[in-house]
Design an enzyme around this catalytic site. Structure first.
Site, short mmCIF file in Angstrom:
data_model
loop_
_atom_site.label_atom_id
_atom_site.label_comp_id
_atom_site.label_asym_id
_atom_site.label_seq_id
_atom_site.Cartn_x
_atom_site.Cartn_y
_atom_site.Cartn_z
CB SER A 194 -0.91 0.02 1.23
OG SER A 194 -0.18 0.36 2.40
CG ASP A 195 1.43 5.80 -1.38
OD1 ASP A 195 2.37 6.00 -0.60
OD2 ASP A 195 1.29 6.46 -2.43
CE1 TYR A 196 4.53 7.52 6.14
CE2 TYR A 196 2.41 8.59 6.46
CZ TYR A 196 3.68 8.29 6.91
OH TYR A 196 4.10 8.76 8.14
N GLY A 210 -2.24 3.94 3.05
CA GLY A 210 -3.27 3.86 2.03
C GLY A 210 -4.46 3.02 2.44
#
Length: 658
Positions: A302-304, A306
């Protein structure tokens, strides 16, 4: 002097040669070398792990001992480094990102492989977007060179420096097609053309990873942000994406596919939603398309935070639900939120998440660590002496200089002013970036420093014969006006106002209107009162008003109510507010009435409208003729299609009603 100019025809021929490479058998062999293979000892290791340890292998956190500008770019949730070491010993971490060099990596890796139960090595990641210590032009500028081979070389130098500092995994390249200039993160990608973006994505993957994953001169690439992150509405970061599948496939997905075909074994899910479904929770995108159709064998991160962002999207009700949705959609690893290690064990025990699916994700992560050579030698890329010896070498600076020269785009050379002579002319450098050691390394750099860069003034002074022939003046600030300057502002923009009128306090609404700018209007007051009753019944009401002219009403034109008991404060039913353009251009004035959204009950005051700052919760809704005001959500956790504002991000636009 060597002529280094390149024609558009030559650039396109080079792009065609790169396209031929993408279709060649040699490329297929290189791609086959990057396929994920799960060794036998990984299956044995997974069988010995507890649910908590499995969830730990799927949890990536920001380093508590951050390096460079890491704390400002991605602040850690906890800067307690001893605590993070203890989490490493307990098997609660798979790795950290944006750490403080080889020394920090050695301390943490020692705790992982010598003091934990299963001795599983950590993976160290970082954001190396356009250089580690040696900084290259931003990716968008580098694409302007039309030379994918140049991008491969700069990526290779970045990997050479960063791998020497203990970094195993890089959050690049960014493969988002960006066609809205308002989207600031377009600076990290390959521009608006899918073909050019695909060529540069593949070139950067080759440069980062090389041909040997276990080399201490390369690291793992991560294709991001999957998918269509650059298609956000109105160019607003994190905003929603409403796009057809045809456009998605023909334009936005092509650079990602090129990166995966080049051998990238990790992908990062994007923040945005596509057709109402956040990418982090989109099973069709991350599983059906990425793994089923494209045959991707790596792992997805995932992104930060996310996965946690899906709560703000209104797609998940809480952290537990967000962890379940993201994991079942196909996100193998959670970044920074900690939701996986908090909720995955219990989700497996309750049967909401199959343990077989959990084991599959753990195998993918462990197999990637094996391919990077971390099980054989956990300290393969960790060497303090090597970190210093590889930093900003003369050959690396030479590549940076070449890339900078080829990335420059000359829009106009009026009167053949360029090239400038070394003597005989006085040169003025005007602007806030003309001199000074600031804003020189780009907007997304963790380990580079302005102190190591050369400012424009310094460089030009060194190139001319007479250093006194250079005059550098700041001229203006970046965001502040020049002191004493005459600022002309459009009357339309100056008098634009927005505010929120809550239905729970109708008197407050009228009070706000009484302080609002005077507007042109030819509507009857009874009609206005009926509109007030309709608007007051809604839970949220907002408007953007436009008053292009200042109201000027001659005393002879003012009519007061002749009704018995009238105080004269309210106008008669047929009284009107006239503007300065009314007598000169009545037709234009009547057309202007149609865009007036709110009237202060046909006020006839003559005063200059004051500029009002929109409240944080206001949503500006622009209406043409026949437009409808903003409506609230119709049910819990779901936003009405009309409840989205052109200026609201997906976090607020998709949020459930409060």
């Amino acid at each position: 002097m060597l002529d280094t100019r390149i024609s558009r025809r030559a650039a396109l021929m080079g792009a065609g040669a790169a396209a031929a490479w993408l279709a060649s058998p040699a490329r297929a062999l290189l791609q086959a070398a990057g396929r994920m293979e799960v060794p036998g000892f990984v299956n044995d290791l997974v069988g010995r792990m507890t649910l908590e340890e499995k969830a730990g292998q799927l949890s990536l956190m920001a380093s508590a001992w951050g390096g460079g500008a890491a704390a400002a770019l991605n602040p850690p949730s906890d800067s307690n480094f001893p605590k993070q070491l203890e989490e490493t010993r307990q098997g609660q971490l798979t790795g950290v990102f944006n750490g403080n060099g080889a020394r920090m990596a050695r301390i943490m890796q020692t705790a992982a492989v010598k003091e934990s139960r299963l001795k599983i090595p950590l993976i160290f990641a970082a954001d190396i977007i356009h250089g580690h210590r040696t900084i290259f032009p931003v990716p968008l500028a580098e694409v302007s060179s039309f030379e994918p081979e140049l991008a491969r070389r700069t990526a290779e130098v970045a990997a050479f420096e960063a791998a020497g500092a203990g970094i195993d995994w890089n959050f690049a390249p960014m493969c988002d097609v960006a066609r809205d200039q308002r989207w600031g993160r377009g600076v990290e990608g390959g521009g608006e053309d899918p073909l050019l973006g695909s060529l540069f994505a593949a070139a950067r993957v080759h440069g980062f990873q090389g041909s040997d994953f276990k080399s201490n001169e390369h690291f793992l690439a991560c294709v991001k942000h999957f998918a269509a992150y650059g298609a956000a509405e109105a160019g607003l970061d994190y905003n929603t994406v409403d796009i057809s599948e045809r456009t998605l496939r023909e334009v936005y997905l092509r650079p990602y596919k090129a990166g995966f075909d080049a051998g990238a074994l990790s992908a990062m899910a994007s923040f945005n939603e596509i057709s109402g479904i956040p990418a982090t929770g989109n099973h069709w995108l991350l599983t059906d398309l990425l793994r089923g159709e494209w045959g991707f064998q790596g792992f997805v991160v995932s992104d930060y935070t996310g996965d946690e962002e899906m709560i703000k999207h209104g797609y998940a009700k809480d952290g537990r639900d967000a962890a379940r949705i993201a994991f079942l959609a196909g996100v193998d690893m959670s970044m920074q939120s900690g939701l996986y290690r908090m909720y995955l064990p219990d989700l497996v025990r309750s049967g909401e998440v199959p343990e077989a699916t959990l084991n599959t994700s753990v195998r993918r992560v462990l197999a990637a660590k094996h391919m990077l050579g971390l099980f054989e030698d956990p300290f393969r890329r960790i060497d303090e002496k090597r970190e210093k010896s590889r930093s900003m070498l003369p050959r690396s600076r030479a590549v940076a200089r070449e890339s900078g020269r080829k990335s420059i785009v000359l829009l106009k050379n009026e009167g053949d002013l360029l090239p400038l002579p070394r003597s005989g002319k006085k040169i003025a450098l005007i602007g806030p970036f003309a001199s000074g050691q600031h804003d020189l390394v780009g907007p997304w750099v963790v380990y580079g420093s302005d102190a190591n860069a050369v400012s424009l003034e310094t460089g030009v002074r060194a190139a001319v014969a007479d250093k006194n022939s250079i005059v550098a003046v700041e001229g203006s600030k970046v965001e502040q006006p020049i002191p004493g300057a005459l600022i002309r502002r459009s009357p339309l923009r100056r008098q634009q106002t927005s505010w929120s009128l809550p239905s729970a306090n109708p008197r407050g609404c009228r009070a706000r209107l009484s302080r609002a700018p005077t507007l042109c209007c030819r509507s009857r007051s009874r009609t206005l009162r009926r509109r007030w009753q309709r608007r007051a019944s809604r839970s949220s009401w907002s408007s953007s008003t436009v008053a292009p002219w200042r109201s000027k009403v001659p005393s002879r034109m003012r009519r007061r109510s002749s009704r018995p008991g009238s105080s004269g404060r309210r106008p008669a039913i047929r009284s009107r507010t006239y503007c300065s353009a009314h007598t000169a251009r009545p037709a234009a004035c009547r057309r202007a009435f149609r865009i007036c959204r709110v009237s202060s009950l046909i006020s006839t005051r003559t005063r200059r409208p004051a500029v009002r700052t929109p409240t944080p919760n206001s949503m500006i809704t622009r209406h043409g003729s026949g437009g409808s005001p903003t409506r609230p959500c119709t049910r819990s956790g779901t936003a009405s299609p009309t409840a989205r504002s052109p200026t609201a991000t997906s976090q607020s636009a998709g949020r459930a009603c409060r």
